[in-house]
Design a protein around this motif. Structure first.
Motif, PDB file in Angstrom:
ATOM      1  N   THR A   1      67.450  97.640  45.479  1.00 18.89           N
ATOM      2  CA  THR A   1      68.373  98.140  44.509  1.00 18.89           C
ATOM      3  C   THR A   1      69.895  98.205  44.961  1.00 18.89           C
ATOM      4  OG1 THR A   1      67.767 100.651  45.510  1.00 18.89           O
ATOM      5  CG2 THR A   1      66.438  99.801  43.899  1.00 18.89           C
ATOM      6  N   TYR A   2      70.124  98.036  46.300  1.00 19.62           N
ATOM      7  CA  TYR A   2      71.301  98.299  46.506  1.00 19.62           C
ATOM      8  C   TYR A   2      72.640  97.426  46.036  1.00 19.62           C
ATOM      9  CZ  TYR A   2      71.968  94.772  50.029  1.00 19.62           C
ATOM     10  OH  TYR A   2      72.383  93.452  50.422  1.00 19.62           O
TER      11      TYR A   2
ATOM     12  N   LEU B   1      74.377 101.638  37.848  1.00 25.83           N
ATOM     13  CA  LEU B   1      73.775 101.249  38.901  1.00 25.83           C
ATOM     14  C   LEU B   1      74.421 101.136  40.251  1.00 25.83           C
ATOM     15  CD1 LEU B   1      72.020  98.014  37.294  1.00 25.83           C
ATOM     16  CD2 LEU B   1      70.928 100.431  37.871  1.00 25.83           C
TER      17      LEU B   1
ATOM     18  N   HIS C   1      72.073 107.190  46.290  1.00 23.75           N
ATOM     19  CA  HIS C   1      70.903 107.242  46.899  1.00 23.75           C
ATOM     20  C   HIS C   1      71.250 107.156  48.539  1.00 23.75           C
ATOM     21  CE1 HIS C   1      67.040 105.739  48.316  1.00 23.75           C
ATOM     22  NE2 HIS C   1      67.368 104.843  48.606  1.00 23.75           N
TER      23      HIS C   1
ATOM     24  N   LEU D   1      72.003  95.765  42.927  1.00 21.01           N
ATOM     25  CA  LEU D   1      71.946  95.607  41.330  1.00 21.01           C
ATOM     26  C   LEU D   1      73.232  95.551  40.426  1.00 21.01           C
ATOM     27  CD1 LEU D   1      68.758  97.535  40.474  1.00 21.01           C
ATOM     28  CD2 LEU D   1      68.719  95.027  41.342  1.00 21.01           C
TER      29      LEU D   1
ATOM     30  N   GLY E   1      65.520  91.668  44.531  1.00 25.60           N
ATOM     31  CA  GLY E   1      66.283  92.685  43.810  1.00 25.60           C
ATOM     32  C   GLY E   1      67.711  91.719  43.251  1.00 25.60           C
TER      33      GLY E   1
ATOM     34  N   SER F   1      73.287 103.752  43.612  1.00 24.04           N
ATOM     35  CA  SER F   1      73.006 103.191  44.749  1.00 24.04           C
ATOM     36  C   SER F   1      73.786 103.986  45.640  1.00 24.04           C
ATOM     37  CB  SER F   1      73.302 101.797  44.959  1.00 24.04           C
ATOM     38  OG  SER F   1      74.468 101.380  44.516  1.00 24.04           O
TER      39      SER F   1
END
Length: 417
Positions: free
Chosen positions: A227-228, A391, A398, A230, A364, A395
């Protein structure tokens, strides 16, 4: 000995970047100039599909034969593929061109598995990991720059056939170099030992997967690499095409996005290796992800300025350069994190473990890149970039949480905030 390792790995990752450069920089500009829609351009990302599937044949590469044989065989096959591609007429044989690029991606993905396995075994200690992953990322991007930016700038003069003949010579030279590389001298005995016990594990893939998932830190790293990028990938893919529609010609993009911005990306990756020798990964990731979010805000604000002007072009080039610099820095940190996690696995599954993480990283980026064009065609550039910004911010959050309560917390201790 360390210099030998870096040169060897740098060449391997350089030739891996060539197919990516052809497809990410040369092909989209060519198709857009021919009047194709953003949706169709995005769907060409399906040619990267072998990189998503490589984890399926990674155990075979990991447990049978030697890494030298796998490397020489795949690189030599890439040379032959380029020679065949040199005889193609791209104006009337579009599907054949797509097939040759698909074959290049398939061969490069197999070569990548062997190269990653060699890198995991050769690099030891935080210092070597930082330098090795810097060479990995910089070498790959240099190959992409050579194929995407450099060849895009000269293809109109030199021609399609000359371009692929040159690539065949490059691959052939690297194949000969790998065949005699002394850094692989210890691989023969190891490969024979693993080959005797490899087929049993290859026939029982559930055991391999259980070992992979039990490696400490694997679950967090899986979600992170998936996901980092996207939001960043959507912006990197679509912003140059926005400029092509409103402000710049294809040749200008070939210079600014294919060469200058990629040079900044390489500088960012190199700078990341230097920073890793000074600070912890946790501290660097926390700060750099915040910088990337701010950079995305700046780039998104440029979408409201539709009239061409020297000032707008200057701001666009600045945005592209900053974006690629930060992206390169983050990529070095990410691949170092992946390799650090892989080194906790037992040696017999290390190449498979790293290939699994690398597959998720590609998945991804690939999946979102394939959808980004359709998203822009449906809702327009401004709304799409709002999603990209969301997005990117997610990240960053996160990573921040991981440094507070997650797997990066221990790496932040003792570092200044």
């Amino acid at each position: 000995m360390m210099n030998d390792k870096l040169v060897f790995l740098g060449l391997l990752y350089f030739i891996q970047g060539i197919p990516y450069g052809l497809q990410s920089s040369l092909l989209p500009v060519y198709l857009r100039g021919a009047g194709h829609s953003l949706t169709r351009i995005s769907l060409t990302k399906i040619l990267y599909f072998p990189w998503v599937l490589k984890v399926l044949w990674a155990p075979l590469v990991d447990r049978t034969g030697t890494k030298r044989c796998w490397l020489v065989g795949t690189v030599a096959a890439l040379a032959l593929t380029c020679l065949v591609s040199a005889t193609i007429s791209p104006d009337v044989q579009y599907m054949v061109v797509a097939g040759s690029l698909l074959a290049m991606n398939l061969l490069a993905s197999v070569q990548d598995i062997a190269a990653d396995g060699v890198a995991v075994r050769l690099l030891r200690g935080q210092g070597e990991l930082g330098l090795g992953n810097t060479v990995q990322v910089v070498g790959y991007k240099a190959g992409s720059l050579f194929a995407g930016g450099g060849l895009l700038a000269v293809i109109d003069v030199a021609g399609w056939g000359w371009m692929f003949t040159l690539l065949a010579c490059v691959y052939g030279g690297v194949a000969l170099f790998v065949w005699g590389a002394p850094v692989l001298d210890g691989e023969s005995a190891r490969g024979q030992g693993e080959g005797r016990r490899g087929p049993k594990d290859v026939m029982q893939p559930w055991k391999v997967w259980r070992k992979l998932l039990s490696v400490p830190g694997t679950l967090w790293t899986m979600f992170y690499v998936l996901t980092y990028k996207l939001g960043e990938q959507g912006a990197i893919t679509m912003f140059p095409l926005f400029l092509l529609d409103h402000h710049m010609t294809a040749r200008e993009l070939g210079v600014w996005n294919g060469v200058v911005a990629m040079a900044f990306s390489i500088c960012g990756s190199s700078f990341g290796g230097f920073l890793l020798s000074q600070y912890s990964i946790g501290l660097l990731m926390r700060r750099v992800f915040m910088m990337r979010t701010i950079s995305m805000v700046f780039q998104s604000s440029l979408l409201v300025v539709l009239e061409p002007s020297p000032l707008m072009k200057g701001m666009a080039v600045l945005s592209l350069s900053l974006q690629h610099f930060i992206a390169g820095l983050i990529t070095t940190l990410t691949f170092t994190t992946m390799m650090n996690c892989t080194q906790r696995a037992e040696e017999s599954i290390q190449a498979t473990h790293y290939s699994f993480l690398a597959t998720l990283e590609v998945l991804g980026k690939l999946s979102f890149s394939a959808l980004a064009g359709g998203m822009v065609d449906t809702v327009g550039f401004p709304i799409a970039f709002i999603l990209f910004l969301f997005l990117t911010s997610s990240s960053a959050l996160h990573v921040w949480r991981a440094t507070e309560t997650g797997v990066l917390k221990e790496q932040l201790k003792g570092q200044p905030l």
